[in-house]
Design a protein around this motif. Structure first.
Motif, mmCIF file in Angstrom:
data_model
loop_
_atom_site.group_PDB
_atom_site.id
_atom_site.type_symbol
_atom_site.label_atom_id
_atom_site.label_comp_id
_atom_site.label_asym_id
_atom_site.label_seq_id
_atom_site.Cartn_x
_atom_site.Cartn_y
_atom_site.Cartn_z
ATOM 1 N N GLY A 62 44.235 -26.289 13.293
ATOM 2 C CA GLY A 62 44.089 -24.892 13.972
ATOM 3 C C GLY A 62 42.849 -24.464 14.034
ATOM 4 N N ALA A 63 41.841 -25.095 13.404
ATOM 5 C CA ALA A 63 40.395 -24.559 13.393
ATOM 6 C C ALA A 63 39.953 -25.082 14.910
ATOM 7 C CB ALA A 63 39.686 -25.410 12.398
ATOM 8 N N THR A 64 38.782 -24.200 15.057
ATOM 9 C CA THR A 64 38.116 -24.447 16.487
ATOM 10 C C THR A 64 36.984 -25.140 16.043
ATOM 11 O OG1 THR A 64 38.894 -22.424 17.598
ATOM 12 C CG2 THR A 64 36.743 -23.310 18.259
ATOM 13 N N LEU A 65 36.129 -26.080 16.723
ATOM 14 C CA LEU A 65 35.089 -27.025 16.431
ATOM 15 C C LEU A 65 34.038 -26.491 17.475
ATOM 16 C CD1 LEU A 65 33.808 -29.404 15.090
ATOM 17 C CD2 LEU A 65 34.776 -31.023 16.891
ATOM 18 N N VAL A 66 32.916 -26.536 16.790
ATOM 19 C CA VAL A 66 31.871 -26.396 17.280
ATOM 20 C C VAL A 66 30.691 -27.506 17.004
ATOM 21 C CG1 VAL A 66 31.875 -24.187 18.398
ATOM 22 C CG2 VAL A 66 30.759 -24.349 16.199
ATOM 23 N N THR A 67 29.753 -27.687 17.782
ATOM 24 C CA THR A 67 28.417 -28.621 17.433
ATOM 25 C C THR A 67 27.379 -27.917 17.949
ATOM 26 O OG1 THR A 67 28.841 -29.924 19.424
ATOM 27 C CG2 THR A 67 30.169 -30.736 17.605
ATOM 28 N N ALA A 68 26.239 -28.238 16.807
ATOM 29 C CA ALA A 68 24.975 -27.959 17.441
ATOM 30 C C ALA A 68 24.069 -28.320 16.185
ATOM 31 C CB ALA A 68 24.887 -26.331 17.368
ATOM 32 N N ASP A 69 23.012 -28.929 16.475
ATOM 33 C CA ASP A 69 21.831 -29.272 15.543
ATOM 34 C C ASP A 69 21.028 -27.913 15.136
ATOM 35 O OD1 ASP A 69 19.862 -30.140 14.282
ATOM 36 O OD2 ASP A 69 19.038 -31.894 15.447
ATOM 37 N N LEU A 70 21.099 -27.370 14.102
ATOM 38 C CA LEU A 70 20.635 -26.068 13.767
ATOM 39 C C LEU A 70 19.211 -26.341 13.787
ATOM 40 C CD1 LEU A 70 23.403 -24.410 11.536
ATOM 41 C CD2 LEU A 70 23.110 -24.620 13.869
ATOM 42 N N ALA A 71 18.383 -27.468 13.342
ATOM 43 C CA ALA A 71 17.153 -27.593 13.458
ATOM 44 C C ALA A 71 16.461 -27.458 14.787
ATOM 45 C CB ALA A 71 16.738 -29.127 13.044
ATOM 46 N N ASP A 72 17.436 -27.447 15.957
ATOM 47 C CA ASP A 72 16.811 -27.074 17.307
ATOM 48 C C ASP A 72 17.310 -25.874 17.667
ATOM 49 O OD1 ASP A 72 16.402 -27.224 19.989
ATOM 50 O OD2 ASP A 72 17.520 -29.097 20.182
ATOM 51 N N ALA A 73 16.234 -24.933 17.832
ATOM 52 C CA ALA A 73 16.488 -23.337 18.402
ATOM 53 C C ALA A 73 17.199 -23.455 19.792
ATOM 54 C CB ALA A 73 15.097 -22.730 18.261
ATOM 55 N N ARG A 74 16.959 -24.370 20.646
ATOM 56 C CA ARG A 74 17.664 -24.401 21.868
ATOM 57 C C ARG A 74 19.302 -24.623 21.629
ATOM 58 N NH1 ARG A 74 14.016 -29.037 24.396
ATOM 59 N NH2 ARG A 74 14.600 -29.728 22.047
ATOM 60 N N VAL A 92 20.925 -23.759 19.084
ATOM 61 C CA VAL A 92 21.450 -22.494 18.146
ATOM 62 C C VAL A 92 21.716 -21.599 19.506
ATOM 63 C CG1 VAL A 92 20.954 -20.622 16.542
ATOM 64 C CG2 VAL A 92 20.259 -23.079 15.843
ATOM 65 N N TRP A 93 20.809 -21.611 20.229
ATOM 66 C CA TRP A 93 20.947 -20.511 21.723
ATOM 67 C C TRP A 93 22.194 -20.883 22.164
ATOM 68 C CZ3 TRP A 93 18.535 -16.394 23.826
ATOM 69 C CH2 TRP A 93 17.215 -16.097 23.331
ATOM 70 N N ARG A 94 22.482 -22.264 22.460
ATOM 71 C CA ARG A 94 23.779 -22.595 23.309
ATOM 72 C C ARG A 94 24.991 -22.432 22.407
ATOM 73 N NH1 ARG A 94 20.008 -27.298 24.502
ATOM 74 N NH2 ARG A 94 21.111 -28.469 22.612
ATOM 75 N N LEU A 95 24.927 -22.588 21.114
ATOM 76 C CA LEU A 95 25.842 -22.209 20.220
ATOM 77 C C LEU A 95 26.198 -20.608 20.181
ATOM 78 C CD1 LEU A 95 28.027 -23.127 18.084
ATOM 79 C CD2 LEU A 95 26.147 -23.001 16.454
ATOM 80 N N ALA A 96 25.255 -20.081 20.007
ATOM 81 C CA ALA A 96 25.476 -18.510 20.258
ATOM 82 C C ALA A 96 26.108 -18.002 21.486
ATOM 83 C CB ALA A 96 24.351 -17.900 20.288
ATOM 84 N N GLY A 97 25.620 -18.843 22.699
ATOM 85 C CA GLY A 97 26.429 -18.579 23.952
ATOM 86 C C GLY A 97 27.785 -18.846 23.993
ATOM 87 N N VAL A 133 16.503 -20.891 7.567
ATOM 88 C CA VAL A 133 16.020 -19.494 7.974
ATOM 89 C C VAL A 133 16.144 -19.082 9.666
ATOM 90 C CG1 VAL A 133 14.186 -17.775 7.709
ATOM 91 C CG2 VAL A 133 14.666 -19.470 6.021
ATOM 92 N N VAL A 134 15.662 -19.947 10.411
ATOM 93 C CA VAL A 134 15.405 -19.593 11.591
ATOM 94 C C VAL A 134 17.153 -19.634 12.410
ATOM 95 C CG1 VAL A 134 14.818 -20.317 14.048
ATOM 96 C CG2 VAL A 134 13.164 -20.499 11.989
ATOM 97 N N ALA A 135 17.645 -20.729 11.982
ATOM 98 C CA ALA A 135 18.965 -20.774 12.638
ATOM 99 C C ALA A 135 19.794 -19.663 12.304
ATOM 100 C CB ALA A 135 19.721 -21.904 12.277
ATOM 101 N N PRO A 136 19.924 -19.199 10.912
ATOM 102 C CA PRO A 136 20.695 -18.157 10.666
ATOM 103 C C PRO A 136 20.182 -16.730 11.074
ATOM 104 C CG PRO A 136 19.821 -18.661 8.511
ATOM 105 C CD PRO A 136 19.587 -19.925 9.835
#
Length: 247
Positions: A49-61, A63-68, A95-98
């Motif tokens: 039942g978990a929802t899966l998301v993927t994002a390379d947190l070292a890439d600020a772009r 992280v923006w996509r993930l937040a969206g 630091v930057v990702a969180p």
């Protein structure tokens, strides 16, 4: 009460244990992997039942996509678990990702960041930091910074609860097989803080194995907090606004 919790870095270690525990307790969990290959290790949690998301947190772009992607998902809490010990991605991931996820998800009421006892050896100097590559900064510095962000958040967003947790030196891929601390205790505090209705957890704090502890003095220094947040706002182009505040 069922909560919806994002656990970053869910593919192994403490993040995986948190995701499994929260799912078992009946919460909706959003699990996160760096890429599609790593995401395969989460298939059993998705089946549960978990929802899966993927994002390379070292890439600020990314992280923006993930937040969206998460903006309308009804998240009630984020456990900022993902982290790296060394290399050029220490500051971007730790630091930057969180910071960005916190800034870009203003409706999340609870944030729990994974700190470390090593934050006490971090430097509160922000001179000549390269937030893109971690040049000149250490793991200890990164944990000091993210712990200070958590301490500042309730002041910036009244009604938001934020905590930092030292999970101990536990036997994970990062900690090493010989780490002496308790792996089970290493994830229980952040799991509890993300979903509990205990009034004691409404007061922000720094925790170690279910007990409040005392962080480095800089963590609670508003001047240091403000300087750190200003530096991150400058490098990311995004600042932490009050919930519902206009851009």
């Amino acid at each position: 009460m069922e909560h919806t919790v994002l656990v970053t870095g869910s593919t192994d270690g403490l993040g995986r244990l948190s995701a499994e525990s929260l799912l078992a307790d009946g919460h909706h969990v959003v699990v996160h992997a760096r890429n599609g290959s790593r995401a395969e290790t989460l298939s059993d949690l998705v089946d549960r039942g978990a929802t899966l998301v993927t994002a390379d947190l070292a890439d600020a772009r990314a992280v923006w996509r993930l937040a969206g992607e998460l903006g309308g998902s009804g998240l009630t809490a984020v456990i900022h678990n993902a982290g790296v010990l060394s290399g050029p991605d220490v500051l971007p991931v730790n630091v930057v990702a969180p910071y960005l996820l916190t800034a870009l998800l203003p409706d999340v009421r609870r944030h729990v960041v994974l700190s470390s006892g090593m934050h006490r050896g971090g430097s509160a100097s922000l001179d000549r930091i390269d937030w893109h590559t971690s040049t000149g900064s250490s793991y200890s510095d990164s944990k000091l910074f993210v712990t200070a962000i958590a301490a500042a958040l309730p002041r910036l967003r009244p009604g938001v609860v934020a905590h930092a947790v030292d999970p101990g030196w536990v036997p994970t891929k990062m900690g090493g097989a010989g780490a002496p601390d308790d792996l089970e205790a290493g994830h229980r505090t952040q799991d509890w803080l993300a979903v509990t209705d205990d009034p004691d957890a409404e007061t922000p704090g720094y925790w170690y194995h279910g007990e409040r502890a005392t962080p480095q003095a800089a963590v609670r220094d508003p001047a240091f907090q403000d300087a750190l947040l200003a530096a991150l706002a400058d490098v990311t182009g995004e600042r932490i606004r009050r919930s519902g505040a206009p851009d």
